[in-house]
Design a protein around this motif. Structure first.
Motif, PDB file in Angstrom:
ATOM      1  N   UNK A 292       0.836  -1.206   0.000  1.00 59.77           N
ATOM      2  CA  UNK A 292       0.000   0.000   0.000  1.00 59.77           C
ATOM      3  C   UNK A 292       0.869   1.253   0.000  1.00 59.77           C
ATOM      4  N   UNK A 293       1.953   1.240   0.785  1.00 58.10           N
ATOM      5  CA  UNK A 293       2.844   2.400   0.824  1.00 58.10           C
ATOM      6  C   UNK A 293       3.525   2.613  -0.523  1.00 58.10           C
ATOM      7  N   UNK A 294       3.968   1.537  -1.166  1.00 56.98           N
ATOM      8  CA  UNK A 294       4.648   1.673  -2.456  1.00 56.98           C
ATOM      9  C   UNK A 294       3.696   2.172  -3.531  1.00 56.98           C
ATOM     10  N   UNK A 295       2.433   1.742  -3.459  1.00 54.02           N
ATOM     11  CA  UNK A 295       1.465   2.216  -4.455  1.00 54.02           C
ATOM     12  C   UNK A 295       1.226   3.717  -4.337  1.00 54.02           C
ATOM     13  N   UNK A 296       1.513   4.251  -3.179  1.00 57.33           N
ATOM     14  CA  UNK A 296       1.347   5.683  -2.966  1.00 57.33           C
ATOM     15  C   UNK A 296       2.666   6.446  -3.046  1.00 57.33           C
ATOM     16  N   UNK A 327      -2.989   4.260   9.201  1.00 58.01           N
ATOM     17  CA  UNK A 327      -3.458   5.640   9.284  1.00 58.01           C
ATOM     18  C   UNK A 327      -2.388   6.601   8.764  1.00 58.01           C
ATOM     19  N   UNK A 328      -1.109   6.336   9.106  1.00 59.91           N
ATOM     20  CA  UNK A 328      -0.019   7.187   8.622  1.00 59.91           C
ATOM     21  C   UNK A 328       0.128   7.074   7.116  1.00 59.91           C
ATOM     22  N   UNK A 329      -0.004   5.847   6.575  1.00 58.10           N
ATOM     23  CA  UNK A 329       0.125   5.663   5.116  1.00 58.10           C
ATOM     24  C   UNK A 329      -0.970   6.410   4.382  1.00 58.10           C
ATOM     25  N   UNK A 330      -2.179   6.375   4.908  1.00 59.01           N
ATOM     26  CA  UNK A 330      -3.305   7.000   4.199  1.00 59.01           C
ATOM     27  C   UNK A 330      -3.216   8.526   4.214  1.00 59.01           C
ATOM     28  N   UNK A 331      -2.606   9.102   5.239  1.00 54.31           N
ATOM     29  CA  UNK A 331      -2.575  10.560   5.341  1.00 54.31           C
ATOM     30  C   UNK A 331      -1.252  11.167   4.865  1.00 54.31           C
ATOM     31  N   UNK A 332      -0.225  10.369   4.639  1.00 53.60           N
ATOM     32  CA  UNK A 332       1.056  10.911   4.186  1.00 53.60           C
ATOM     33  C   UNK A 332       1.009  11.088   2.671  1.00 53.60           C
TER      34      UNK A 332
END
Length: 427
Positions: A292-296, A327-332
């Motif tokens: 998920x982090x890499x996709x963003x 939560x951090x991944x979604x808001x960063x």
């Protein structure tokens, strides 16, 4: 107060009796001295050794029918003879006198007393009567203060017991050590708690039942989407089906979170506690959320790995850390970084998540753990339940969850603090 009053009365009686006894003894002495028609006794007579106050002596004067003096107890005091029987007030150069005259045909007897003796006697009697009261007042205040302190101590214990009660406590407030006057009030509080518990139980059942009821139609919709995708051989509806499937996934995730919150609210028994390696927990969580982090376009990694082992429910710790990192991944924003660090100090272990997102406004901080609350921007992803679930899981495991703005730059610092059974800080 009855005991104090009795003591004051006894003290007053003893003091007044002593004063009256002394005064009456002196009267007996003087009656013995002047009774009969004997001439006045000399100063060195048999009475000279009896202790007494000369001011208390009566002035005895006796005249015959012709007005010649027959007796003068104190010749230096010249009080005029009164002609009629009765009381009179006479003033001389140096004092005032209270005089009683008995005028008989054959003689006149006149007995006088200095009014200062009467005033002194009255003043002593008043002082001795007031002295016990003067002692009674401060003693009463001390006694009353002690009684009030005892009562207030019981009320303070009751207040402390109520203040220390857990939010989920079902037992009524005890009334064993409560003053009788407060028992109706405590009983009313217990009745209110009973109604509140019933209301909260209905709310929990509603959330749980609603979530369970929603799972079935969502599962049916997912099956229908799979059937439509299978029938859509040319792919004309693939985009719409993907959007519909994403919506159903979000709804399913929300239902799952509601069920999880319902379980925490119901205080279901936690799984058997087990040792949990916080470093391994952090690594597994990062590995699960890395796609998920890499996709963003977000750099997600671990920066410190102090050895720390805690005892608790692995599922609850996975929920806590997973929700914080997600939560951090979604808001960063894209291009940002999220650093996870496991630190240990003494018997305290911390897992810190630092991101480079927008953070949380100071006025929103008191509400971030409330259900369905979403900090600005309001159009961001999420249901507003992640932090509420993480907080509920932390409370069930005796952990502490904190959020604060970073001091070393933009972003949010989330920390999970827990007591560890084994720690080893990196050098």
């Amino acid at each position: 107060m009855t005991a104090i009053g009795i003591c004051a009365a006894v003290t007053s009686y003893v003091l007044v009796r002593s004063e009256a006894s002394t005064f009456l003894d002196n009267q007996l002495r003087q009656i013995a001295l002047y009774v009969g028609d004997a001439p006045s006794p000399p100063a060195s007579g048999p009475d000279s050794g009896v202790p007494h106050d000369p001011e208390d002596d009566f002035v005895i004067q006796v005249w015959d029918a012709a007005g010649r003096p027959l007796r003068q107890s104190h010749p230096a005091v010249g009080l005029p003879r009164q002609s009629a029987t009765g009381f009179a007030d006479i003033s001389t150069d140096d004092s005032d006198w209270r005089v009683y005259t008995l005028a008989a045909p054959d003689r006149t007897v006149q007995v006088s007393q200095d009014t200062r003796v009467r005033q002194e006697l009255a003043a002593n009697a008043a002082l001795q009567a007031a002295l016990p009261i003067m002692i009674l007042i401060p003693l009463s205040l001390l006694t009353l203060g002690w009684i009030i302190d005892r009562i207030m101590a019981r009320l303070n214990r009751l207040a402390a017991a109520v203040a220390s009660r857990d939010v989920a406590a079902d037992d009524p407030v005890p009334t064993d050590d409560v003053p009788a006057e407060i028992i109706p009030f405590v009983s009313s509080i217990n009745l209110l708690l009973t109604r509140l518990r019933a209301l909260l139980e209905r709310q929990r059942r509603f959330v749980s039942d609603a979530a369970h009821e929603l799972r079935t139609p969502l599962s049916a919709l997912q099956i229908q989407i799979d059937n439509l995708r299978h029938d859509d051989r040319d792919g004309r509806f693939s985009g719409r089906l993907a959007e519909l499937e994403a919506g159903i996934d979000r709804a399913g995730s929300l239902v799952g979170k509601l069920l999880r919150l319902a379980r925490y609210d119901a205080h279901e028994p936690a799984p058997t506690p087990q040792p949990i390696d916080l470093v391994q927990l952090a690594i597994d969580t990062i590995a699960r959320l890395t796609p998920l982090a890499e996709s963003r376009g977000i750099d997600l990694g671990i920066t410190r790995q102090d050895t720390a082992v805690v005892i608790g429910s692995l599922a609850d710790f996975e929920i806590m850390l997973g929700n914080l990192v997600e939560n951090a991944v979604r808001y960063t924003p894209s291009g940002g970084t999220i650093d996870v660090a496991v630190t240990a100090s003494g018997q305290e272990a911390r897992i810190e998540i630092r991101d480079t997102g927008p953070g949380i406004a100071q006025e929103d901080m008191p509400y971030v753990f409330e259900r369905f609350f979403r900090a600005r921007p309001q159009d961001s992803e999420g249901s507003g339940l992640g932090l509420a679930i993480a907080q509920a899981a932390a409370e069930s495991q005796g952990a502490q969850l904190t959020l604060a703005m970073r001091e070393d730059g933009p972003g949010l610092l989330a920390a999970l603090i827990v007591q560890a059974v084994s720690t080893n800080a990196e050098q």
